[in-house]
Design an enzyme around this catalytic site. Structure first.
Site, PDB file in Angstrom:
ATOM      1  N   CYS A  44       0.876  -1.169   0.000  1.00  0.00           N
ATOM      2  CA  CYS A  44       0.000   0.000   0.000  1.00  0.00           C
ATOM      3  C   CYS A  44       0.919   1.227   0.000  1.00  0.00           C
ATOM      4  O   CYS A  44       2.055   1.142  -0.448  1.00  0.00           O
ATOM      5  CB  CYS A  44      -0.962  -0.028   1.196  1.00  0.00           C
ATOM      6  SG  CYS A  44      -0.158   0.101   2.806  1.00  0.00           S
ATOM      7  N   ARG A  45       0.463   2.327   0.537  1.00  0.00           N
ATOM      8  CA  ARG A  45       1.292   3.535   0.539  1.00  0.00           C
ATOM      9  C   ARG A  45       2.367   3.478   1.621  1.00  0.00           C
ATOM     10  O   ARG A  45       3.527   3.760   1.367  1.00  0.00           O
ATOM     11  CB  ARG A  45       0.423   4.778   0.725  1.00  0.00           C
ATOM     12  CG  ARG A  45       1.204   6.092   0.603  1.00  0.00           C
ATOM     13  CD  ARG A  45       0.306   7.312   0.617  1.00  0.00           C
ATOM     14  NE  ARG A  45      -0.643   7.327   1.706  1.00  0.00           N
ATOM     15  CZ  ARG A  45      -0.414   7.791   2.930  1.00  0.00           C
ATOM     16  NH1 ARG A  45       0.751   8.297   3.226  1.00  0.00           N
ATOM     17  NH2 ARG A  45      -1.351   7.749   3.853  1.00  0.00           N
TER      18      ARG A  45
END
Length: 81
Positions: A44-45
């Site tokens: 993810c981020r």
């Protein structure tokens, strides 16, 4: 496997990544059956959502799940837009 939002994915993602937001994995687990014994890199981020996704996959019997701990925000190579 990119577990961010659709908007984040289209801002840039790893080449070849499939998008399944982390909160959608459990309800789409049957569609992932073909990957059950294959290597899956989850990101993810920053690593928070992907950690949840990794737990979901492992609890569903996926055997080769790897976590990009620091997320794509620290990745600088081969991002596709």
């Amino acid at each position: 496997m990119d577990v961010r939002t659709k908007e984040e994915y289209y801002e840039g993602h790893l080449k070849g990544a499939i998008l399944i937001p982390y909160d959608q994995i459990e309800k789409n687990i049957d569609g992932l059956e073909q990957y059950k014994n294959k290597l899956i890199l989850v990101y993810c981020r920053t690593g928070r959502r992907s950690n949840i996704a990794v737990d979901t996959l492992k609890n569903s019997g996926f055997t080769e799940v790897y976590h990009m701990y620091d997320g794509i925000s620290n990745w600088k190579y081969d991002v596709e837009k």
